[in-house]
Design an enzyme around this catalytic site. Sequence first.
Site, PDB file in Angstrom:
ATOM      1  N   ASN A 191       1.184   3.483  -2.973  1.00 57.22           N
ATOM      2  CA  ASN A 191       1.668   3.947  -4.287  1.00 57.22           C
ATOM      3  C   ASN A 191       1.172   5.352  -4.622  1.00 57.22           C
ATOM      4  OD1 ASN A 191       2.742   1.418  -4.568  1.00 57.22           O
ATOM      5  ND2 ASN A 191       1.285   0.710  -6.116  1.00 57.22           N
ATOM      6  N   GLY A 192      -0.111   5.586  -4.351  1.00 53.83           N
ATOM      7  CA  GLY A 192      -0.715   6.878  -4.697  1.00 53.83           C
ATOM      8  C   GLY A 192      -0.107   8.003  -3.878  1.00 53.83           C
ATOM      9  N   ARG A 193       0.063   7.762  -2.576  1.00 54.85           N
ATOM     10  CA  ARG A 193       0.642   8.799  -1.706  1.00 54.85           C
ATOM     11  C   ARG A 193       2.092   9.077  -2.067  1.00 54.85           C
ATOM     12  NH1 ARG A 193      -1.017   5.860   3.481  1.00 54.85           N
ATOM     13  NH2 ARG A 193      -1.586   4.292   1.920  1.00 54.85           N
ATOM     14  N   TRP A 194       2.822   8.036  -2.460  1.00 56.99           N
ATOM     15  CA  TRP A 194       4.218   8.223  -2.889  1.00 56.99           C
ATOM     16  C   TRP A 194       4.265   9.167  -4.085  1.00 56.99           C
ATOM     17  CZ3 TRP A 194       6.890   7.410  -7.421  1.00 56.99           C
ATOM     18  CH2 TRP A 194       8.289   7.437  -7.330  1.00 56.99           C
ATOM     19  N   ASP A 229       0.828  -1.210   0.000  1.00 56.09           N
ATOM     20  CA  ASP A 229       0.000   0.000   0.000  1.00 56.09           C
ATOM     21  C   ASP A 229       0.863   1.262   0.000  1.00 56.09           C
ATOM     22  OD1 ASP A 229      -2.437   1.297  -0.078  1.00 56.09           O
ATOM     23  OD2 ASP A 229      -2.623   1.411   2.099  1.00 56.09           O
ATOM     24  N   LEU A 233      10.997 -20.248  -5.420  1.00 51.41           N
ATOM     25  CA  LEU A 233       9.923 -19.451  -4.810  1.00 51.41           C
ATOM     26  C   LEU A 233       8.616 -19.572  -5.610  1.00 51.41           C
ATOM     27  CD1 LEU A 233       9.339 -17.063  -2.702  1.00 51.41           C
ATOM     28  CD2 LEU A 233       9.746 -15.537  -4.642  1.00 51.41           C
ATOM     29  N   GLU A 278       2.044 -13.518  12.101  1.00 45.60           N
ATOM     30  CA  GLU A 278       2.612 -12.375  12.823  1.00 45.60           C
ATOM     31  C   GLU A 278       2.421 -11.148  11.932  1.00 45.60           C
ATOM     32  OE1 GLU A 278       3.582 -12.676  15.864  1.00 45.60           O
ATOM     33  OE2 GLU A 278       3.481 -14.868  15.876  1.00 45.60           O
ATOM     34  N   HIS A 291       2.193   3.630  -9.129  1.00 39.61           N
ATOM     35  CA  HIS A 291       1.951   2.214  -9.430  1.00 39.61           C
ATOM     36  C   HIS A 291       3.107   1.643 -10.252  1.00 39.61           C
ATOM     37  CE1 HIS A 291      -1.910   2.454  -7.609  1.00 39.61           C
ATOM     38  NE2 HIS A 291      -2.458   3.217  -8.535  1.00 39.61           N
ATOM     39  N   ARG A 312      -0.809   9.515  -9.867  1.00 38.57           N
ATOM     40  CA  ARG A 312      -0.888   8.239  -9.133  1.00 38.57           C
ATOM     41  C   ARG A 312      -0.316   7.077  -9.948  1.00 38.57           C
ATOM     42  NH1 ARG A 312      -4.093   7.480  -4.756  1.00 38.57           N
ATOM     43  NH2 ARG A 312      -4.491   5.349  -5.429  1.00 38.57           N
ATOM     44  N   ARG A 327     -12.494   2.226  -7.773  1.00 35.36           N
ATOM     45  CA  ARG A 327     -11.672   3.399  -8.128  1.00 35.36           C
ATOM     46  C   ARG A 327     -12.095   3.945  -9.488  1.00 35.36           C
ATOM     47  NH1 ARG A 327      -5.657   2.487  -5.629  1.00 35.36           N
ATOM     48  NH2 ARG A 327      -6.403   1.760  -3.612  1.00 35.36           N
ATOM     49  N   GLU A 339     -12.377  -4.875  -3.954  1.00 28.73           N
ATOM     50  CA  GLU A 339     -12.939  -3.528  -3.727  1.00 28.73           C
ATOM     51  C   GLU A 339     -12.275  -2.462  -4.611  1.00 28.73           C
ATOM     52  OE1 GLU A 339     -14.166  -6.183  -1.046  1.00 28.73           O
ATOM     53  OE2 GLU A 339     -12.082  -5.582  -0.876  1.00 28.73           O
TER      54      GLU A 339
HETATM   55  C1  IPE Z   1      -5.283  -2.753  -0.227  1.00 29.28           C
HETATM   56  O1  IPE Z   1      -5.022  -1.409  -0.363  1.00 29.28           O
HETATM   57  C2  IPE Z   1      -5.308  -3.397  -1.603  1.00 29.28           C
HETATM   58  C3  IPE Z   1      -4.022  -3.537  -2.262  1.00 29.28           C
HETATM   59  C4  IPE Z   1      -2.865  -3.191  -1.776  1.00 29.28           C
HETATM   60  C5  IPE Z   1      -4.077  -4.123  -3.585  1.00 29.28           C
HETATM   61  P1  IPE Z   1      -6.199  -0.329  -0.460  1.00 29.28           P
HETATM   62  O2  IPE Z   1      -5.550   0.994  -0.613  1.00 29.28           O
HETATM   63  O3  IPE Z   1      -7.157  -0.734  -1.525  1.00 29.28           O
HETATM   64  O4  IPE Z   1      -6.911  -0.491   0.950  1.00 29.28           O
HETATM   65  P2  IPE Z   1      -7.807   0.524   1.775  1.00 29.28           P
HETATM   66  O5  IPE Z   1      -8.895   0.994   0.870  1.00 29.28           O
HETATM   67  O6  IPE Z   1      -6.927   1.641   2.215  1.00 29.28           O
HETATM   68  O7  IPE Z   1      -8.300  -0.286   2.938  1.00 29.28           O
HETATM   69  C1  IPE Z   2      -1.713   0.232  -3.422  1.00 29.88           C
HETATM   70  O1  IPE Z   2      -1.469   1.588  -3.439  1.00 29.88           O
HETATM   71  C2  IPE Z   2      -1.891  -0.339  -4.807  1.00 29.88           C
HETATM   72  C3  IPE Z   2      -3.260  -0.741  -5.131  1.00 29.88           C
HETATM   73  C4  IPE Z   2      -4.271  -0.744  -4.333  1.00 29.88           C
HETATM   74  C5  IPE Z   2      -3.480  -1.186  -6.504  1.00 29.88           C
HETATM   75  P1  IPE Z   2      -2.659   2.646  -3.401  1.00 29.88           P
HETATM   76  O2  IPE Z   2      -3.079   2.954  -4.803  1.00 29.88           O
HETATM   77  O3  IPE Z   2      -3.760   2.157  -2.528  1.00 29.88           O
HETATM   78  O4  IPE Z   2      -1.926   3.892  -2.778  1.00 29.88           O
HETATM   79  P2  IPE Z   2      -2.505   4.891  -1.683  1.00 29.88           P
HETATM   80  O5  IPE Z   2      -2.972   4.049  -0.524  1.00 29.88           O
HETATM   81  O6  IPE Z   2      -3.629   5.631  -2.325  1.00 29.88           O
HETATM   82  O7  IPE Z   2      -1.351   5.756  -1.341  1.00 29.88           O
HETATM   83 MG    MG Z   3      -4.150   2.374  -0.547  1.00 35.50          MG
END
Ligand code: IPE
Ligand code: IPE
Ligand code: MG
Length: 226
Positions: free
Chosen positions: A15-18, A13, A125, A192, A30, A26, A65, A61
């Site tokens: 990628n978008g904030r980075w 999690d 792996l 864990e 990714h 965004r 988007r 879910e």
């Molecule tokens: C979880 O991240 C799904 C993936 C990393 C693919 P999200 O960004 O979708 O989760 P929420 O919405 O913050 O719970």
């Molecule tokens: C996780 O990064 C990747 C996917 C869910 C596909 P996000 O896209 O959720 O990034 P944030 O959480 O908005 O930063």
């Molecule tokens: Mg996210």
Amino acid sequence: MSNIANHIAIIMDGNGRWAQQHGLKRSKGHERGAEVVREITIFCSNHPDVKYLTLYAFSTENWKRPKLEVDFLMKLLERYLRRELPVYLENNTKFETIGDLSRFSKSLQKLIAEIKEKTAHCNGLVQNLALNYGSKDEIVRAANAVVSSNKTLTIESLEEHLDCNCDVDLLIRTGGDHRLSNYVLWQSAYAELFFTETLWPDFTKENLQNIIDKFTKIERRFGGLK
Ligand code: IPE
Ligand code: IPE
Ligand code: MG
């Protein structure tokens, strides 16, 4: 005695904030995230303990988007898989998936099947990509499969029909949130859990090794006494 991180599952999690932090779209986050998937997969393929690496790439879910982002993620997945085949082969890594693939385009489903077939002989792996994956969906599909086979519903019969029939030892979420977002809930009954503030595009193999080092020292009791 130290724990073996046989099965690591990661919620990748942030990628978008980075991207936002770097003044980028965004989609760039990714793209960078996909590079990190490669680095972490290669690292795990060379790690003596890790046999399964299950990566959350797209949740049930995530279809909520904007269409533009969903379309970009589908294209990125296709690009990643095409480019990655030599990397899987060089690193003796078998590509598998969990999740309901039927919602993906026929061409993407075909490509996924092709990469699975071409890496089926690899015995190092296993990289499990979670694609259109949600634990609730997985458990309901498995329960329906048990019912249709006229078997009694037991822990074992349900597990036989799960997409992923392998307990998670170590579950990691990057990006600073402390939630499971419908990920490997059944398999993580005794996992864990590690949460890190690091955003996925900044996550390194050194970060992963540090987490594994901490994991190996934990006393896991599985309900018993030590
Ligand atoms: C979880 O991240 C799904 C993936 C990393 C693919 P999200 O960004 O979708 O989760 P929420 O919405 O913050 O719970
Ligand atoms: C996780 O990064 C990747 C996917 C869910 C596909 P996000 O896209 O959720 O990034 P944030 O959480 O908005 O930063
Ligand atoms: Mg996210």
